[in-house]
Design an enzyme around this catalytic site. Structure first.
Site, short mmCIF file in Angstrom:
data_model
loop_
_atom_site.label_atom_id
_atom_site.label_comp_id
_atom_site.label_asym_id
_atom_site.label_seq_id
_atom_site.Cartn_x
_atom_site.Cartn_y
_atom_site.Cartn_z
N ARG A 87 0.83 -1.32 -0.01
CA ARG A 87 0.06 -0.12 0.10
C ARG A 87 0.84 1.24 0.03
NH1 ARG A 87 -1.93 1.60 4.64
NH2 ARG A 87 -2.60 -0.51 5.44
N TYR A 147 -15.36 16.47 -17.01
CA TYR A 147 -15.50 15.36 -17.00
C TYR A 147 -16.73 14.99 -15.92
CZ TYR A 147 -15.05 10.14 -16.27
OH TYR A 147 -15.39 8.77 -16.01
N ASP A 192 -6.18 19.25 -15.06
CA ASP A 192 -6.77 17.65 -15.51
C ASP A 192 -6.11 17.70 -17.02
OD1 ASP A 192 -7.63 15.28 -16.82
OD2 ASP A 192 -9.32 15.66 -15.60
N LYS A 244 -6.76 6.53 -20.00
CA LYS A 244 -7.10 6.89 -21.21
C LYS A 244 -5.84 6.82 -22.04
CE LYS A 244 -10.97 7.75 -19.47
NZ LYS A 244 -11.37 8.99 -18.62
C1 LIG Z 1 -11.80 9.50 -17.55
C2 LIG Z 1 -11.68 10.75 -16.88
C3 LIG Z 1 -11.63 10.77 -15.59
C4 LIG Z 1 -11.81 9.87 -14.56
O1 LIG Z 1 -10.81 8.85 -14.60
P1 LIG Z 1 -10.88 7.39 -14.42
O2 LIG Z 1 -9.83 6.71 -14.87
O3 LIG Z 1 -12.24 6.98 -15.28
O4 LIG Z 1 -11.51 7.47 -12.98
C5 LIG Z 1 -11.06 12.28 -15.23
N1 LIG Z 1 -10.93 13.23 -15.97
C6 LIG Z 1 -11.08 13.27 -17.24
C7 LIG Z 1 -10.78 14.26 -18.43
C8 LIG Z 1 -11.63 11.71 -18.09
O5 LIG Z 1 -11.67 11.78 -19.25
#
Ligand SMILES: *Cc1c(COP(=O)(O)O)cnc(C)c1O
Length: 380
Positions: free
Chosen positions: A49, A101, A173, A198
């Site tokens: 962890r 998002y 982000d 992604k």
């Molecule tokens: C998918 C996404 C998230 C969340 O991420 P997860 O890996 O699905 O928890 C946050 N910000 C953006 C821009 C995203 O496309």
């Protein structure tokens, strides 16, 4: 070393007894100690962890690519953002992008606000509007750039200046552009978050997230929090993402090339009423993208004439998959209204123009002519 080289070689700086080229997968929950050290320490590794060599190799690569001093890998993008929100206390205020998002909106609404943090959202491409919401209690400005799904770009340098003038953090982000096209920390941001699910992973086979920071105080607090909360990425998932990262530059170039070809093709289709791709020279954010980065990515948002057309596209695409998520080898088409933004209140959706005619395409790595042929028959 240049970016493409660092995608491949950062992870290999470790001592392995048999000379493995690749960081091995350390599937262990705990680590045995040789002795009880003089100061009570048992060595660098106690429990997965807290520490795991495979996860650390991945974190170091992402840290290096974003140009931060520390990076933490989480079990999802949302786990990363949720952990980051634990930096704030009741009474603190955060200003966020208005278009985000959907999962981030849900987190801020359902968890961050419940914890006594005031979250206000605004169009962060309008600097004066952001400035008007800042008070002495503001601790952070949180932006997505470009936003999901409307692809609005914010000026990161000027937002960083505004945040720092007010003793606040700028959080970006960077999921859509990745460090290959944009480095928010180099533009003055303090924290970058990623859904590594992604483009960083890139193969639609792992859910993961990252927080990268340029600040020691933020790093210290987050290291304490991740050990306490326990939302770190599993070693196996870390190993897969490290593998995916090696081809990040190649993949991003191809995503972008194909996205431009598809955006241009969509502009000529009579059933398509609007195409939003920042890589199109007439997109209003095209020049800003070039001032703060080197490219535009592979996400194309478009509107069709009627909700019936949108439904037909979703049901008739064969190669392109009607599925949530983005950034992988497979092209995916999403219906923000009922998928990513299903939990956003109806009046807010209407205000933003997220309606039954809006579609979001994550352009994958297939041959672009095959993708265009698929869209052509689905729009026919
Ligand atoms: C998918 C996404 C998230 C969340 O991420 P997860 O890996 O699905 O928890 C946050 N910000 C953006 C821009 C995203 O496309």
């Amino acid at each position: 070393m240049n970016f493409s080289t660092r995608c491949i070689h950062t992870q290999t700086r470790f001592a392995d007894p048999v000379g493995s080229l690749v960081m091995p997968l350390y599937m262990t929950a705990s680590y045995a100690h040789d002795s009880l050290g003089a100061n009570g320490s048992h060595g660098d590794y106690d429990y997965s962890r807290l520490q795991n060599p495979t996860r650390e190799a991945l974190e170091d690569t992402v840290r290096d690519l974003e140009g931060g001093i520390d990076c933490l890998a989480f079990s999802s993008g949302m786990a990363a953002i949720a952990c980051l929100m634990e930096l704030f206390r009741p009474g603190d205020e955060i200003v966020t992008s208005w278009d985000l998002y959907g999962g981030s909106i849900r987190l801020f609404d359902a968890v961050t606000r419940k914890n006594g943090v005031k979250v206000q959202s605004v169009d962060t491409s309008d600097l004066d509007a952001v400035a008007r919401l800042i008070t002495p209690a503001t601790r952070a400005i949180y932006v997505e750039s470009p936003t999901n799904p409307l692809m609005v770009v914010s000026d990161i340098r000027r937002l960083a200046q505004l945040a720092h003038d007010n003793d606040a953090l700028l959080v970006v982000d960077n999921t859509f552009l990745t460090p290959y096209f944009c480095n928010p920390l180099k533009l003055g941001a303090d924290v970058v978050v990623h859904s590594g699910t992604k483009y960083l992973c890139g193969h639609n086979d792992v859910v993961c997230g990252f927080v990268v920071t340029s600040r020691q105080d933020v790093s210290d607090q987050l290291r304490y929090l991740i050990k306490t909360i326990g939302s770190g990425l599993s070693p196996f998932d870390a190993w897969l993402v490290a593998r995916g990262l090696k081809t990040l530059p190649l993949r991003m170039e191809r995503h972008q090339q194909s996205a431009l070809a598809i955006a241009q093709w969509l502009q000529g289709n009579p059933k398509v009423t609007q195409v939003t791709y920042t890589g199109l020279p007439d997109n209003p954010d095209h020049q800003l993208c070039l001032r703060q980065g080197t490219g535009f990515g592979g996400m194309v948002t478009f509107r069709v004439d009627t909700p019936e057309t949108a439904r037909r596209v979703l049901e008739n695409v064969h190669l392109i998959l009607f599925a949530e998520s983005l950034g992988g080898a497979e092209s995916l088409i999403t219906y923000p209204l009922t998928q990513t933004h299903a939990d956003v209140p109806a009046d807010e959706l209407a205000q933003k123009g997220i309606d039954g005619c809006l579609l979001r395409l994550s352009v994958g790595l297939e041959d672009p002519q095959d993708l265009i042929a698929d869209l052509q028959q689905a729009l026919a």
